[in-house]
Enzyme design. Structure first.
Site, PDB file in Angstrom:
ATOM      1  N   ALA A   1      -1.276  24.204  30.490  1.00  0.00           N
ATOM      2  CA  ALA A   1      -1.245  22.751  30.663  1.00  0.00           C
ATOM      3  C   ALA A   1      -0.271  22.353  31.768  1.00  0.00           C
ATOM      4  CB  ALA A   1      -0.852  22.072  29.349  1.00  0.00           C
ATOM      5  N   TYR A   2       0.865  23.031  31.817  1.00  0.00           N
ATOM      6  CA  TYR A   2       1.863  22.741  32.850  1.00  0.00           C
ATOM      7  C   TYR A   2       1.323  23.093  34.233  1.00  0.00           C
ATOM      8  CZ  TYR A   2       6.326  23.114  35.391  1.00  0.00           C
ATOM      9  OH  TYR A   2       7.346  22.985  36.301  1.00  0.00           O
TER      10      TYR A   2
END
Length: 245
Positions: free
Chosen positions: A153-154
């Site tokens: 996600a990052y």
């Protein structure tokens, strides 16, 4: 209003880690700095104090980076105190980690709101307000190359920042404003150490041929280059990671 310095920089996330080191480094070059913070005013004020005690110019200004009204107030503070803005250094972001299969969507949405929308908001303001000869410096991550598990996600949010930065550089044609993204490797900041065991930290450090983590000061040197003499570097992603990827 204080005397107008040669250059003025806003540093989002300037209260700690890479943001703080970059604020101190730019101030050493004679740049007036606006130290932005999201929630910890005390840390921001400590950064301001460390700059002003050495004869530099600095103020603190707070706000949610994904809130356009709050960030407009930060840009207004730079104009009111120092006369305008020449440099945006956008280090603010969050990094909750979990495998794709396990991350809850609420956390995913929070990452994208802060990292992607927040970058869009401050870049939009910078595109409108940074003076000719200025620089916009965003932050990506070398994880987009390292592809470490748990960072999905990052990394997705930072890949969006890279795309945004490269396009904005082209959109600002003719305005003499550079736009670049710095992609640090693993760097010894509180954000990096959060939730990691000593074994994990040692393993990640070993990925680097320099056999250490980067330091905030390592990254701040590249910030200072792009904010000042690096005028012919534009529309690029600089992987500042000691050769990790």
């Amino acid at each position: 209003m204080n005397q107008n310095p040669q250059r003025v920089a806003i540093l989002t996330g300037g209260s700690g880690g890479i943001g703080r080191a970059s604020a101190v480094r730019l101030a050493a070059d004679g740049t007036a700095v606006v130290v932005h913070y999201a929630g910890n005013r005390d840390l921001a004020e400590k950064t301001v104090h460390s700059i002003t005690i050495d004869g530099g110019l600095a103020i603190a200004a707070g706000g949610d980076i994904a809130d356009e009204s709050a960030m407009e107030v930060v840009f207004d503070a730079a104009r009111k105190e120092f006369g305008g803005v020449d440099v945006l250094v956008h280090t603010a972001g969050i990094m909750p980690l979990a495998p794709v299969a396990e991350m809850d969507l609420e956390t995913f949405d929070r990452i994208q709101r802060t990292n992607v929308r927040g970058t869009f908001v401050v870049n939009q303001l910078a595109a409108r307000r940074v003076r000719s000869g200025g620089a916009i410096i965003n932050f990506s991550t070398s994880v987009t190359r390292l592809q470490l598990p748990g960072y999905g996600a990052y990394a997705a949010s930072k890949a969006a920042i890279e795309g945004m930065s490269l396009i904005l550089a082209r959109e600002l044609r003719g305005k003499d404003i550079t736009v670049n993204a710095i992609a640090p490797g693993p760097t010894a900041t509180p954000l990096f150490f959060e939730g990691k065991s000593p074994e994990t930290i040692k393993q990640i450090s070993g990925l680097n041929p320099m056999e250490r983590l980067g330091t905030p000061q390592d990254i701040a040197e590249t910030v200072a280059f792009l904010a000042g003499p690096g005028r012919w570097v534009n529309g690029q992603v600089l992987h500042v990671n000691g050769g990790a990827a």
